[in-house]
Scaffold this motif. Structure first.
Motif, mmCIF file in Angstrom:
data_model
loop_
_atom_site.group_PDB
_atom_site.id
_atom_site.type_symbol
_atom_site.label_atom_id
_atom_site.label_comp_id
_atom_site.label_asym_id
_atom_site.label_seq_id
_atom_site.Cartn_x
_atom_site.Cartn_y
_atom_site.Cartn_z
ATOM 1 N N TYR A 17 0.844 -1.192 0.000
ATOM 2 C CA TYR A 17 0.000 0.000 0.000
ATOM 3 C C TYR A 17 0.880 1.242 0.000
ATOM 4 N N PHE A 18 0.480 2.235 -0.804
ATOM 5 C CA PHE A 18 1.188 3.521 -0.817
ATOM 6 C C PHE A 18 0.176 4.649 -0.887
ATOM 7 N N ASP A 19 0.327 5.634 -0.013
ATOM 8 C CA ASP A 19 -0.509 6.830 0.011
ATOM 9 C C ASP A 19 0.357 8.022 -0.372
ATOM 10 N N GLY A 20 0.137 8.556 -1.565
ATOM 11 C CA GLY A 20 0.942 9.654 -2.077
ATOM 12 C C GLY A 20 0.732 10.973 -1.371
ATOM 13 N N TRP A 21 -0.336 11.113 -0.580
ATOM 14 C CA TRP A 21 -0.591 12.373 0.121
ATOM 15 C C TRP A 21 0.393 12.566 1.268
ATOM 16 N N SER A 71 -7.101 8.066 -7.587
ATOM 17 C CA SER A 71 -6.580 9.428 -7.689
ATOM 18 C C SER A 71 -7.513 10.395 -6.970
ATOM 19 N N ASN A 72 -6.933 11.309 -6.222
ATOM 20 C CA ASN A 72 -7.697 12.316 -5.484
ATOM 21 C C ASN A 72 -7.061 13.681 -5.671
ATOM 22 N N GLU A 73 -7.799 14.688 -5.289
ATOM 23 C CA GLU A 73 -7.280 16.047 -5.348
ATOM 24 C C GLU A 73 -7.762 16.814 -4.125
ATOM 25 N N CYS A 77 -4.136 19.990 -5.372
ATOM 26 C CA CYS A 77 -2.960 19.116 -5.276
ATOM 27 C C CYS A 77 -3.417 17.687 -5.529
ATOM 28 N N SER A 78 -2.908 17.085 -6.574
ATOM 29 C CA SER A 78 -3.288 15.713 -6.921
ATOM 30 C C SER A 78 -2.382 14.712 -6.207
#
Length: 87
Positions: A17-21, A71-73, A77-78
């Motif tokens: 699992y990876f959370d880019g935020w 994908s979220n924003e 900021c994406s």
């Protein structure tokens, strides 16, 4: 999907699992899971660690394809969250 079906499909598999935020990541063999609202929370074993939240709505795709990317924003900021299942 029922929790029983989810357990059969996920227990024993390895999740990445990876959370880019916030840059958090996790990688472990799933040994325990529990329902937590609209998600399932998976752990390496009962009572160990914070676990990884998997939204129930993505589980069929995650099981079928082995990977799910969301994908979220936030305030223009994406960022992406990625779940990957391995044998």
């Amino acid at each position: 999907m029922l929790i029983k079906e989810i357990k059969q499909a996920l227990i024993g598999k390895t999740i990445s699992y990876f959370d880019g935020w916030n840059g958090s990541c996790d990688y472990f063999k799933i040994g325990y899971l529990k329902k937590d609202g609209t998600s399932v929370r998976v752990f390496p074993e009962k009572g160990k660690g914070w676990g990884v939240f998997i939204p129930i709505r993505i589980i069929p795709t995650l099981i079928e394809k082995g990977r799910y990317k969301e994908s979220n924003e936030v305030e223009r900021c994406s960022y992406e969250k990625t779940w990957t299942l391995c044998q």
